[in-house]
Write a protein that holds these residues in place. Sequence first.
Motif, short mmCIF file in Angstrom:
data_model
loop_
_atom_site.label_atom_id
_atom_site.label_comp_id
_atom_site.label_asym_id
_atom_site.label_seq_id
_atom_site.Cartn_x
_atom_site.Cartn_y
_atom_site.Cartn_z
N LYS A 219 0.62 -1.12 0.07
CA LYS A 219 -0.11 0.00 0.02
C LYS A 219 0.94 1.16 0.08
O LYS A 219 0.46 2.23 0.12
CB LYS A 219 -1.00 0.00 1.09
N GLY A 220 2.18 1.04 -0.51
CA GLY A 220 3.37 2.34 -0.62
C GLY A 220 2.74 3.26 -1.53
O GLY A 220 2.04 2.83 -2.48
N ILE A 221 3.27 4.31 -1.31
CA ILE A 221 3.10 5.51 -2.41
C ILE A 221 3.81 4.92 -3.91
O ILE A 221 3.03 5.59 -4.73
CB ILE A 221 3.62 6.73 -2.08
N LEU A 222 4.56 4.34 -4.04
CA LEU A 222 5.17 3.60 -5.35
C LEU A 222 4.12 2.70 -6.01
O LEU A 222 3.88 2.91 -7.17
CB LEU A 222 6.35 3.28 -5.21
N GLU A 223 3.53 1.96 -5.32
CA GLU A 223 2.88 0.97 -5.86
C GLU A 223 1.29 1.71 -6.23
O GLU A 223 0.73 1.38 -7.17
CB GLU A 223 2.28 -0.06 -4.91
N GLN A 224 1.25 2.63 -5.37
CA GLN A 224 -0.28 3.29 -5.86
C GLN A 224 -0.24 4.06 -7.15
O GLN A 224 -1.32 4.34 -7.79
CB GLN A 224 -0.47 4.35 -4.57
N VAL A 225 0.90 4.41 -7.62
CA VAL A 225 1.04 5.02 -8.87
C VAL A 225 1.52 4.03 -10.11
O VAL A 225 1.97 4.29 -11.07
CB VAL A 225 1.94 6.27 -8.97
N GLY A 226 1.77 2.66 -9.80
CA GLY A 226 1.99 1.50 -10.49
C GLY A 226 3.53 1.31 -10.50
O GLY A 226 3.89 0.64 -11.70
N ILE A 227 4.28 1.94 -9.72
CA ILE A 227 5.86 1.71 -9.81
C ILE A 227 6.17 0.63 -9.11
O ILE A 227 6.28 0.94 -7.89
CB ILE A 227 6.42 2.92 -9.47
N THR A 228 6.14 -0.74 -9.54
CA THR A 228 6.08 -1.81 -8.65
C THR A 228 7.51 -2.49 -8.91
O THR A 228 7.79 -3.33 -8.19
CB THR A 228 4.92 -2.86 -8.81
N GLU A 229 7.95 -2.31 -10.12
CA GLU A 229 9.04 -3.01 -10.45
C GLU A 229 10.42 -2.68 -9.43
O GLU A 229 10.88 -1.48 -9.52
CB GLU A 229 9.55 -2.78 -11.72
N LEU A 230 11.16 -3.55 -9.16
CA LEU A 230 12.50 -3.24 -8.26
C LEU A 230 13.47 -2.63 -8.97
O LEU A 230 13.76 -1.29 -8.27
CB LEU A 230 13.28 -4.44 -7.82
N GLU A 231 13.70 -2.80 -10.12
CA GLU A 231 14.75 -1.69 -10.83
C GLU A 231 14.06 -0.30 -10.95
O GLU A 231 14.92 0.61 -10.89
CB GLU A 231 15.14 -2.36 -12.50
N MET A 232 12.85 -0.36 -11.33
CA MET A 232 12.15 1.14 -11.25
C MET A 232 12.27 1.84 -9.89
O MET A 232 12.87 3.22 -9.76
CB MET A 232 10.93 1.31 -11.80
N GLN A 233 12.29 1.10 -8.82
CA GLN A 233 12.09 1.47 -7.40
C GLN A 233 13.75 1.93 -7.19
O GLN A 233 13.74 3.16 -6.60
CB GLN A 233 11.67 0.51 -6.50
N LYS A 234 14.68 1.26 -7.40
CA LYS A 234 15.86 1.36 -7.31
C LYS A 234 16.47 2.60 -7.91
O LYS A 234 17.18 3.58 -7.42
CB LYS A 234 16.90 0.18 -7.70
N GLY A 235 15.87 2.70 -9.02
CA GLY A 235 16.39 4.03 -9.73
C GLY A 235 15.66 5.42 -9.36
O GLY A 235 16.43 6.32 -9.26
N ILE A 236 14.51 5.30 -8.75
CA ILE A 236 14.11 6.45 -8.07
C ILE A 236 14.61 6.94 -6.82
O ILE A 236 15.10 8.15 -6.74
CB ILE A 236 12.46 6.12 -7.69
N PHE A 237 15.24 6.05 -6.00
CA PHE A 237 15.81 6.22 -4.94
C PHE A 237 16.97 6.89 -5.19
O PHE A 237 17.80 7.66 -4.58
CB PHE A 237 15.81 5.23 -3.76
#
Length: 339
Positions: A219-237
């Motif tokens: 239920k985190g903010i990334l999943e709420q906008v469809g950003i669920t892939e690990l590589e994308m999340q790594k890239g954001i941080f």
Amino acid sequence: MPDFPFITVKQKEHSFKLTSLPAGLLTKIAYAAIRRKDIEEGAVQRVLNGARIAGVKDFALKIGDFPASIVLNWNKGPLVSDGSSVKIPDEEKLAQILDGQHRVAGLKDAIAENPLAAAYEIPVAIYEGLDTPNSARIFISINTEQRPAPKSLVFDLYGVIASDLMDPTALRAGDIVAYIGSEGQPYHGWIKLPNQERQRGGVALSTAVSAIKPMVGSKGILEQVGITELEMQKGIFSNYFSALRALYGYSWNDRGNAFIYASGFIGAIEFFRSHMFDYCKGRSSFEIDTIKEALDAEETARILQIDVKGLGGTEAANAVRDRLISAFRPATALHGFKI
């Protein structure tokens, strides 16, 4: 070679021999294999704490009651048994300690001071031939369900156990923290792993994982906008902290930089959650330049550790967050997602 009667205890996936050993023999055969220091299967333990050992020693000499089992992993060949008793050689370092290393060390010191303590009967549970993942499963089970272990060590061990026992969100956050702490990334050399030598500055693994975890869960903010892939999340941080590093300039790795401490890391994450995330979402871009353009470089570079020194943990993190808010210069929105 002395014999010791035992009973076999069968549980869901493993069985162990439950017996009792004299403290003198136990402290001889048992040893602690330290996570990230000893290169051998089954190494899951933390570095010993001298104060705890001294406390156990005093307890052993004054009282001497130890009803809880020491848990061992016998890893020097098969145990010799006739079905009702087991032979325990009088030799050094035959079994890793999965639980009870401070009790064993305290008993050893007690025996050195009073040899009569060597006769104390100590309950012992003996597993045989466990590898690191299975040793980690048992260690985590004991230290999360029965009593706390250092959070950084528990998070670190999630990476070596089977998926049915791990916390998937903590593992995801741990992967992100490992990435931003890797070579070339903003926190390279500043994520403190369990049993690592002490240093001034740095962010404990448990602190970083706990800060990021709520944003990458179901239920985190990334999943709420469809950003669920690990590589994308790594890239954001990575992009976010890379932007802060670029704004901070050449002094990013100086120990005066607030962001390389726990309060700075947490404050930066809180600012990302409360302000920068929505800004980037509105701009449809999480690129480094997008983040840099929204912050006043001169104001950001003046966030120093000395400014929050003496404040409590939450108060210090809030101070860093508020400084970032004061440096926030949002621009108008664009369209299209970029990471």
